[in-house]
Design an enzyme around this catalytic site. Sequence first.
Site, short mmCIF file in Angstrom:
data_model
loop_
_atom_site.label_atom_id
_atom_site.label_comp_id
_atom_site.label_asym_id
_atom_site.label_seq_id
_atom_site.Cartn_x
_atom_site.Cartn_y
_atom_site.Cartn_z
N CYS A 286 29.49 -5.26 67.92
CA CYS A 286 29.40 -4.52 66.66
C CYS A 286 28.49 -5.26 65.67
O CYS A 286 28.07 -6.38 65.91
CB CYS A 286 30.80 -4.35 66.07
SG CYS A 286 31.56 -5.91 65.54
N CYS B 183 29.76 -8.63 64.65
CA CYS B 183 29.62 -9.62 65.72
C CYS B 183 28.18 -10.14 65.79
O CYS B 183 27.95 -11.34 65.94
CB CYS B 183 30.02 -9.01 67.06
SG CYS B 183 31.74 -8.46 67.12
#
Length: 78
Positions: free
Chosen positions: A10, A13
């Site tokens: 994501c 991340c």
Amino acid sequence: MKIEILGSGCAKCKKTKEIVEQAVAELGIVAEVVKVEDMNAALDYGVMITPAVVVDGDVKIAGKVPTVEKVKEWLTKK
């Protein structure tokens, strides 16, 4: 030194990985930065919420994006 970024890929991340790489570069240290997208690996560390940062097997943060300063702190403490 091995630094693992645990997460699904994501935006948070990816940002965490960028921050860790920036901290490593600014400190001029040698570290292997690895992105781990296998959620079973995250569970092995007891991490339920990503992103998470693991330094040499020690979970430093989970569920938040750290600051560059915080990452530098983790990497310079022994």
